[in-house]
Write a protein that holds these residues in place. Structure first.
Motif, short mmCIF file in Angstrom:
data_model
loop_
_atom_site.label_atom_id
_atom_site.label_comp_id
_atom_site.label_asym_id
_atom_site.label_seq_id
_atom_site.Cartn_x
_atom_site.Cartn_y
_atom_site.Cartn_z
N ARG A 1 -5.49 -8.04 -0.24
CA ARG A 1 -6.95 -8.05 -0.34
C ARG A 1 -7.49 -9.46 -0.17
O ARG A 1 -7.01 -10.39 -0.80
CB ARG A 1 -7.38 -7.48 -1.69
N SER B 1 0.85 -1.19 0.00
CA SER B 1 0.00 0.00 0.00
C SER B 1 0.88 1.24 0.00
O SER B 1 2.07 1.20 0.34
CB SER B 1 -0.89 0.01 1.24
N LYS C 1 -9.27 0.08 -2.48
CA LYS C 1 -8.77 1.45 -2.33
C LYS C 1 -7.62 1.54 -1.34
O LYS C 1 -6.68 2.31 -1.55
CB LYS C 1 -9.92 2.35 -1.88
N ARG C 2 -7.66 0.72 -0.28
CA ARG C 2 -6.76 0.92 0.84
C ARG C 2 -5.60 -0.07 0.93
O ARG C 2 -4.62 0.19 1.61
CB ARG C 2 -7.56 0.85 2.14
N ALA D 1 -14.66 -3.04 -2.17
CA ALA D 1 -14.32 -1.70 -2.68
C ALA D 1 -13.37 -0.99 -1.73
O ALA D 1 -12.43 -0.30 -2.15
CB ALA D 1 -15.60 -0.89 -2.88
N LEU D 2 -13.61 -1.14 -0.43
CA LEU D 2 -12.74 -0.50 0.56
C LEU D 2 -11.32 -1.05 0.48
O LEU D 2 -10.34 -0.30 0.48
CB LEU D 2 -13.31 -0.72 1.96
#
Length: 538
Positions: A501, A107, A494-495, A490-491
């Motif tokens: 994931r 990230s 993005k993160r 979706a979160l």
């Protein structure tokens, strides 16, 4: 460079094609260092000649000198699989510097943490990551910032390195690597080994890579080494540098494609490579007619590690490629257990026996030795120096029992001294050879208002070693699960980095936190692994 007449729209990073000679797509003659496309433009590769690695490394070392970067300073790179990675590694570690490659799959927050924590005096970034570049380079002199593959405001073009001499360095000096590895506390940890002495290069990691290759490659092998995994990992970078030190040219795949791998092996007569079990699974998933049409007899050594491999998958690979697989077990911190194909067939499932100078100890929770066949914590004693996790004395102390250190695994020795691994002691998930920290993922999931509690564990996966599973305890047990699942996807998109994931989301009425608030990940994991096995057998 002369651009190839053939257009490729898949990735603007690769504007040119081909290996020395003529482009296989358009027939146009091109320079030897230009990128070339695979069959159908699937995956792009570049061949770097051995002499070029050394000369470009010397140029980069002199560019660092000119920029005022000290001989024991740190050099960080945020680069995909491009030749400049190889030049920077050799240039930094042959001029006394510390080289830190940054995992670009992390990230943005973790990338910033690693770059800040390694305290670089020089920074090399690919233009693909230009959005982060300004913030990452805040503490680096503009003269020591280099941009690869395009323009980045405030950075010099890496092309300027070519203006420096490629002749031998006047005073070459062995540097070192500081790689970042896992930890259950969340943030990556930099592994610091003993400060190198004032001896000549190459650095210790590079010497170990070349020693391993020379020990298992036939004496008369003319080497071509193929890089198929991200170079920011220890294995791909160590073995590619080790092969280059033995005189090999290096071919770098920008991204993995199983059939393209076979095409390159056949066309370039590749002799060695480093892979992870995921690569094996993808190759075996190809249709038999696809696999059989390529000649892989040039392969003399396929080194693999970084993740557990299914015995069935490994056996099938040996049956196909021959007894060329060589497995190792270790980490950035140390280790050195290995096994060749013939020995593995006699001891299936083992990761091998230790190298000379390394002793394995299997200890119980009280630190007492256990007999053969009984599983416990795997510890090592070696003839080398100690390591430490940068800025984390508590984690460093937890890795040691006196002079013995552990990588956090559970296993046992048989009567012949072969090591078999059972499990990870920590909660860390290893997926596709990459360490993933459940605490980081859980902290993101808990930000969503629908989530009361969550637990992230790894399910066994033949292709990836482990796959990430998120167990969700929702606030409203009567709420529809599908909208929550899509919102969490979706979160995480993005993160979190791609490997962090979750691959699956399941819902539970409650999670077994203890009275002190601790979450027993292994207990949760075992429940869902058992369910997965039941479903697989149903």
């Amino acid at each position: 460079m002369t651009p190839c007449a053939q257009e490729f729209s898949r990735d603007s990073r690769w504007k040119y094609c081909c290996k020395k000679g003529a482009c296989p797509q358009c027939g146009q003659g091109v320079e030897q260092r230009q990128r070339y496309c695979g069959a159908g433009g699937k995956s792009l590769s570049v061949r770097v000649e051995n002499s070029e690695i050394q000369s470009q490394a010397h140029r980069f070392a002199r560019a660092l000198d000119d920029a005022g970067v000290g001989r024991r300073a740190s050099v960080a790179v945020l680069l995909p699989n491009v030749p400049e990675f190889v030049y920077c590694l050799r240039g930094a570690t042959w001029s006394g510097r510390t080289f830190t490659p940054v995992n670009w799959h992390l990230s943005a927050d973790d990338i910033a943490y690693v770059v800040g924590n390694c305290e670089p005096s020089a920074l090399v970034i690919h233009a693909d990551f230009s959005e982060q570049a300004e913030a990452l380079a805040a503490n680096v002199s503009p003269n020591a910032r280099f941009a690869v593959g395009g323009t980045i405001p405030g950075f010099r073009s890496f092309d300027e390195v070519a203006t420096f001499s490629g002749d031998d360095l006047d005073k070459p000096l062995a540097g070192t690597l500081m790689l970042y590895t896992s930890g259950t506390t969340g943030k990556p940890k930099g592994v610091k080994t003993d400060v190198p002495d004032d001896g000549p290069p190459p650095c210790l990691a590079s010497r170990m890579g070349s020693a391993m290759l020379s020990a298992y490659l036939p004496d008369d092998t003319e080497g071509i080494h193929l890089v198929v995994a991200p170079l920011y990992h220890a294995g791909p970078s160590t073995y590619s540098e080790g092969a280059a030190l033995l005189g090999s040219d290096v071919i770098i795949m920008e991204q993995w494609d199983p059939e393209e791998f076979l095409r390159i092996v056949e066309s370039e007569r590749v002799t060695s490579t480093f892979m992870v079990p995921t690569h094996f699974v993808r190759l075996l998933q190809l249709p038999e007619e696809t696999r059989s049409k390529y000649d892989t007899r040039s392969l003399k050594l396929v080194t693999h590690g970084a993740a557990p491999v299914s015995p069935d998958v490994k056996r099938r690979m040996i049956e196909w490629l021959g007894p060329v697989l060589f497995e190792f077990y270790g980490g950035t911190e140390g280790g050195g257990v290995s096994i060749d194909s013939h020995t593995w067939l006699a001891h299936p499932g083992s990761v091998g026996r230790p190298r000379p100078g390394l002793v394995i100890h299997i200890l119980d929770e009280a630190g007492q030795p256990l007999p053969a066949g009984e599983a416990g914590d795997v510890y090592f004693a070696n003839d080398g120096g100690r390591f430490e996790y940068k800025d984390d004395p508590e984690k460093t102390a937890s890795a040691y029992r006196g002079d013995l250190y552990t990588l956090g695994d559970i296993g046992y020795l048989d009567d012949e001294g072969f090591l078999y691994l059972r499990d990870r002691k920590a909660d860390t998930i290893i997926t596709g050879g990459v360490n993933v920290y459940p605490a980081q993922i859980e902290s993101v999931l808990l930000e969503h208002p629908s989530v009361r509690d969550c637990c992230v564990v790894g399910l066994l996966d033949e292709e990836w070693g482990e796959r990430v599973l998120a167990v969700i305890e929702p606030h409203d047990q009567n709420a529809s699960q599908d909208p929550i699942r899509e919102a969490l996807k979706a979160l995480c998109l993005k993160r979190l980095g791609s490997q962090q994931r979750p691959r699956e989301y399941v819902f539970a009425t409650s999670l077994p936190r203890t009275e002190t608030g601790k979450l027993p990940h292994r207990k949760v994991r075992d429940v869902y692994r058992a369910r997965a096995l039941e479903n697989h057998g149903a």
